[in-house]
Design a protein around this motif. Structure first.
Motif, PDB file in Angstrom:
ATOM      1  N   PRO A 252       0.832  -1.202   0.000  1.00 27.78           N
ATOM      2  CA  PRO A 252       0.000   0.000   0.000  1.00 27.78           C
ATOM      3  C   PRO A 252       0.871   1.259   0.000  1.00 27.78           C
ATOM      4  CG  PRO A 252       0.030  -0.976   2.168  1.00 27.78           C
ATOM      5  CD  PRO A 252       0.712  -1.961   1.262  1.00 27.78           C
ATOM      6  N   LEU A 253       0.424   2.274  -0.699  1.00 32.30           N
ATOM      7  CA  LEU A 253       1.179   3.528  -0.841  1.00 32.30           C
ATOM      8  C   LEU A 253       0.221   4.702  -0.681  1.00 32.30           C
ATOM      9  CD1 LEU A 253       3.772   5.122  -1.639  1.00 32.30           C
ATOM     10  CD2 LEU A 253       3.006   4.900  -4.024  1.00 32.30           C
ATOM     11  N   LEU A 254       0.603   5.643   0.161  1.00 33.02           N
ATOM     12  CA  LEU A 254      -0.167   6.871   0.331  1.00 33.02           C
ATOM     13  C   LEU A 254       0.655   8.027  -0.225  1.00 33.02           C
ATOM     14  CD1 LEU A 254      -2.191   8.017   3.399  1.00 33.02           C
ATOM     15  CD2 LEU A 254      -0.585   9.593   2.327  1.00 33.02           C
TER      16      LEU A 254
ATOM     17  N   GLY B  19      -1.757  32.472  16.377  1.00 37.26           N
ATOM     18  CA  GLY B  19      -0.758  31.658  15.705  1.00 37.26           C
ATOM     19  C   GLY B  19      -0.750  31.955  14.220  1.00 37.26           C
ATOM     20  N   THR B  20       0.039  31.191  13.474  1.00 38.88           N
ATOM     21  CA  THR B  20       0.104  31.325  12.023  1.00 38.88           C
ATOM     22  C   THR B  20      -0.806  30.283  11.387  1.00 38.88           C
ATOM     23  OG1 THR B  20       2.376  32.151  12.084  1.00 38.88           O
ATOM     24  CG2 THR B  20       1.594  31.251   9.997  1.00 38.88           C
ATOM     25  N   SER B  21      -1.826  30.743  10.679  1.00 39.68           N
ATOM     26  CA  SER B  21      -2.764  29.849  10.002  1.00 39.68           C
ATOM     27  C   SER B  21      -2.295  29.596   8.578  1.00 39.68           C
ATOM     28  CB  SER B  21      -4.173  30.463   9.979  1.00 39.68           C
ATOM     29  OG  SER B  21      -4.669  30.653  11.289  1.00 39.68           O
ATOM     30  N   VAL B  22      -2.336  28.318   8.164  1.00 36.15           N
ATOM     31  CA  VAL B  22      -1.967  27.929   6.806  1.00 36.15           C
ATOM     32  C   VAL B  22      -3.152  27.206   6.193  1.00 36.15           C
ATOM     33  CG1 VAL B  22      -0.340  26.659   5.355  1.00 36.15           C
ATOM     34  CG2 VAL B  22       0.438  27.670   7.524  1.00 36.15           C
ATOM     35  N   LYS B  23      -3.590  27.685   5.011  1.00 39.34           N
ATOM     36  CA  LYS B  23      -4.719  27.060   4.330  1.00 39.34           C
ATOM     37  C   LYS B  23      -4.268  26.603   2.941  1.00 39.34           C
ATOM     38  CE  LYS B  23      -8.877  28.785   4.590  1.00 39.34           C
ATOM     39  NZ  LYS B  23     -10.060  29.696   4.405  1.00 39.34           N
ATOM     40  N   ALA B  24      -4.642  25.390   2.580  1.00 41.90           N
ATOM     41  CA  ALA B  24      -4.303  24.849   1.270  1.00 41.90           C
ATOM     42  C   ALA B  24      -5.273  23.727   0.938  1.00 41.90           C
ATOM     43  CB  ALA B  24      -2.864  24.329   1.247  1.00 41.90           C
ATOM     44  N   VAL B  25      -5.330  23.360  -0.336  1.00 42.08           N
ATOM     45  CA  VAL B  25      -6.088  22.191  -0.767  1.00 42.08           C
ATOM     46  C   VAL B  25      -5.143  21.004  -0.773  1.00 42.08           C
ATOM     47  CG1 VAL B  25      -7.376  21.112  -2.629  1.00 42.08           C
ATOM     48  CG2 VAL B  25      -7.695  23.550  -2.135  1.00 42.08           C
ATOM     49  N   ALA B  26      -5.416  20.037   0.106  1.00 38.31           N
ATOM     50  CA  ALA B  26      -4.577  18.852   0.198  1.00 38.31           C
ATOM     51  C   ALA B  26      -5.141  17.756  -0.694  1.00 38.31           C
ATOM     52  CB  ALA B  26      -4.499  18.366   1.639  1.00 38.31           C
ATOM     53  N   ALA B  27      -4.275  17.133  -1.474  1.00 34.43           N
ATOM     54  CA  ALA B  27      -4.662  16.003  -2.318  1.00 34.43           C
ATOM     55  C   ALA B  27      -4.089  14.728  -1.725  1.00 34.43           C
ATOM     56  CB  ALA B  27      -4.157  16.199  -3.745  1.00 34.43           C
ATOM     57  N   VAL B  28      -4.903  13.677  -1.685  1.00 31.91           N
ATOM     58  CA  VAL B  28      -4.488  12.386  -1.129  1.00 31.91           C
ATOM     59  C   VAL B  28      -4.841  11.292  -2.127  1.00 31.91           C
ATOM     60  CG1 VAL B  28      -4.764  10.740   0.753  1.00 31.91           C
ATOM     61  CG2 VAL B  28      -4.840  13.200   1.229  1.00 31.91           C
TER      62      VAL B  28
ATOM     63  N   PRO C  37      -4.071   0.814 -10.535  1.00 29.76           N
ATOM     64  CA  PRO C  37      -4.924   1.994 -10.461  1.00 29.76           C
ATOM     65  C   PRO C  37      -5.111   2.442  -9.011  1.00 29.76           C
ATOM     66  CG  PRO C  37      -6.246   0.055 -10.867  1.00 29.76           C
ATOM     67  CD  PRO C  37      -4.829  -0.381 -10.977  1.00 29.76           C
ATOM     68  N   PRO C  38      -5.371   3.730  -8.775  1.00 33.97           N
ATOM     69  CA  PRO C  38      -5.585   4.234  -7.420  1.00 33.97           C
ATOM     70  C   PRO C  38      -6.809   3.593  -6.775  1.00 33.97           C
ATOM     71  CG  PRO C  38      -5.192   6.040  -8.951  1.00 33.97           C
ATOM     72  CD  PRO C  38      -5.386   4.810  -9.790  1.00 33.97           C
ATOM     73  N   VAL C  39      -6.713   3.331  -5.490  1.00 34.71           N
ATOM     74  CA  VAL C  39      -7.850   2.829  -4.729  1.00 34.71           C
ATOM     75  C   VAL C  39      -8.796   3.985  -4.389  1.00 34.71           C
ATOM     76  CG1 VAL C  39      -8.542   1.736  -2.559  1.00 34.71           C
ATOM     77  CG2 VAL C  39      -6.500   0.925  -3.794  1.00 34.71           C
ATOM     78  N   LEU C  40      -8.201   5.136  -4.084  1.00 40.81           N
ATOM     79  CA  LEU C  40      -9.011   6.290  -3.683  1.00 40.81           C
ATOM     80  C   LEU C  40      -8.208   7.549  -3.938  1.00 40.81           C
ATOM     81  CD1 LEU C  40     -11.538   7.458  -2.198  1.00 40.81           C
ATOM     82  CD2 LEU C  40     -10.211   7.254  -0.076  1.00 40.81           C
ATOM     83  N   TYR C  41      -8.886   8.579  -4.398  1.00 38.66           N
ATOM     84  CA  TYR C  41      -8.270   9.895  -4.571  1.00 38.66           C
ATOM     85  C   TYR C  41      -9.272  10.946  -4.117  1.00 38.66           C
ATOM     86  CZ  TYR C  41      -6.573  14.202  -6.673  1.00 38.66           C
ATOM     87  OH  TYR C  41      -6.150  15.502  -6.859  1.00 38.66           O
ATOM     88  N   PHE C  42      -8.811  11.903  -3.311  1.00 33.63           N
ATOM     89  CA  PHE C  42      -9.705  12.998  -2.943  1.00 33.63           C
ATOM     90  C   PHE C  42      -8.896  14.245  -2.647  1.00 33.63           C
ATOM     91  CE2 PHE C  42      -8.679  11.040   1.117  1.00 33.63           C
ATOM     92  CZ  PHE C  42      -8.476  12.125   1.959  1.00 33.63           C
TER      93      PHE C  42
END
Length: 469
Positions: free
Chosen positions: A329-331, A347-356, A366-371
């Motif tokens: 398995p690979l993440l 504090g310092t806030s960091v906002k981003a779109v994370a891809a997994v 093929p990927p098992v899951l992508y979001f």
């Protein structure tokens, strides 16, 4: 998330405060203390010891021996000691440095000849000169080629003792009387000229070295920070303040810095070192790191399985159970958007779109899951025992993903961030210095870092040795 560039969280100054111990150091503020005098003494010692004293030749007509020709050769300094050093910040003028009771022995050889056209007599005599000197330097700081430079040309030596010894004083008296006036007068001029010249040289070397070191500390690969000064330093009776560009450069592009929200009145006067880092600096650094492809992390094998062993209140989806029990398995996780940050008192806030992406390390699987999901993390930092410590909390998401991000994802990112950031800062030499009781305080639009600072004696000695030898 890969964190090769996370040293960008390291504090950076637009305004730095300088300390006269190094004549041009961007690492001190309000450091009028005994340590400064100690370091000043080391610099002055280095100037005396490494000054190159030229051979001197001359001649003088003497009524009873004819024309006297002489040369002072191989002049060296020995047994150097300094009584004490003091300095004073002179508002809008410069830095006054008083070095008193410098004791030294100058050694060399006198070659001389005398006589007429009919006969000439020549000799060579070893000599020593015992001296006690006071030194006053009125240094000025200015902006030269984008760096803070020091002008120490206003330099005065006062000789309180200059005693000539010829071969242990065993030479005939008339030889000593002839050479005493010649040598002592010449030595006053030579020593003053060379010492003042060497002090100016050491000051320039230190100024150049310190700013280059700071620039190197804030650079990695193609990403660099231009910290060139924009104007001459401002000198007050308590500290020296300099203004730096703080511009991020990457692939030919340069960031833009807006008007500062920082005011030096916000600094306390009970700490020796102050840094501040603006959101206007960090955001371009984050963008450059994103464009450079640095925000990515792959996790597999036992490291991945251990990651998901943490017990959560929400049930783990069956899809994840099957994936974890599959072969290899690979993440993969990365930032799908440029991270944006802003700093408040929380504090310092960091906002981003994370891809997994969940997949297998086997090829053509093929990927098992992508979001993708938007993640916001609030970061507070501290530094102790030469290690960076991060405290992060996540916002957004819900149910299992929310809890997984907070208890698994954030914890894992921190486990990468802390040692890698610490190692990267140490590669730049941070661990060689003594950071005493550092305090990181987030404010609106910037982070303020305050601490006491120790410059180890052996570092200064080693730097001067390598530089001046």
């Amino acid at each position: 998330v890969t964190i090769r560039d996370l040293f960008f969280l390291v504090p950076f100054m637009f305004r730095s405060h300088y300390c006269p111990c190094c004549l041009s150091s961007p690492f001190y503020d309000l450091c009028l203390n005994s340590t400064v005098n100690e370091k000043t003494t080391e610099v002055i010692k280095a100037a005396f010891q490494h000054a190159k004293y030229p051979d001197i030749e001359g001649e003088k007509s003497m009524s009873f021996i004819g024309k006297l020709k002489y040369g002072l050769l191989n002049l060296e300094i020995h047994n150097l000691s300094i009584g004490k050093s003091e300095f004073e910040l002179r508002e809008n003028v410069g830095i006054g440095i008083d070095i008193s009771n410098v004791s030294a022995v100058f050694k060399g050889t006198i070659k001389y000849s005398y006589g007429s056209a009919l006969f000439t007599v020549g000799h060579s005599i070893d000599f020593e000169i015992e001296s006690k000197i006071d030194l006053v330097i009125n240094s000025k700081l200015y902006c030269g080629k984008g760096k803070v430079a020091a002008d120490t040309s206003d330099c005065c030596l006062t000789f309180h003792k200059l005693k000539l010894l010829l071969q242990g004083d065993r030479e005939p008296g008339w030889i000593k009387r002839i050479f005493t006036d010649i040598i002592t007068f010449t030595m006053r001029l030579v020593v003053k000229g060379q010492i003042c010249k060497e002090i100016n040289k050491v000051a320039d070397i230190l100024a150049e070295f310190i700013q280059e070191t700071a620039e190197e500390f804030l650079s990695d690969g193609d990403i660099r920070v231009d910290i060139g000064v924009t104007s001459a330093p401002v000198i007050t009776s308590n500290y020296i303040e300099s203004y730096h560009k703080g511009l991020v450069t990457y692939n030919g592009s340069t960031s833009v810095v807006n008007a500062s929200v920082f005011n030096p009145d916000q600094l306390s006067e009970d700490r020796s070192l102050h840094f501040w880092i603006s959101d206007d600096t960090l955001n371009p650094l984050m963008t450059a790191a994103y464009d450079d492809g640095r925000f990515i992390r792959n996790i597999s094998g036992e490291d991945l399985r251990f990651l998901f062993q943490k017990e959560l209140s929400a049930a783990r989806p069956e899809l994840l159970n099957k994936w974890l029990s599959s072969e290899e398995p690979l993440l993969k996780t990365w930032s799908a958007s440029v991270p944006h940050l802003w700093t408040t008192t929380q504090g310092t806030s960091v906002k981003a779109v994370a891809a997994v992406e969940l997949s297998s390390a086997k090829q053509d699987t093929p990927p098992v899951l992508y979001f993708e999901t938007e993640v916001e993390v609030v970061v507070r930092a501290s530094y102790a025992d030469k290690n960076l410590i991060l405290n992060c909390t996540a916002k957004s998401l819900n149910a299992y993903l929310q809890e997984a991000v907070e208890k698994i994802g954030v914890a894992k990112v921190i486990s990468y961030l802390e040692p890698e950031l610490t190692a990267l800062m140490n590669e730049q030499g941070l661990h060689l210095f003594d950071l005493i009781n550092p305090e990181v305080t987030p404010q609106n639009g910037y982070v303020l870092i305050q601490m006491d600072f120790g410059f180890p004696h052996h570092l200064l000695v080693e730097f001067l040795r390598k530089t001046l030898d």
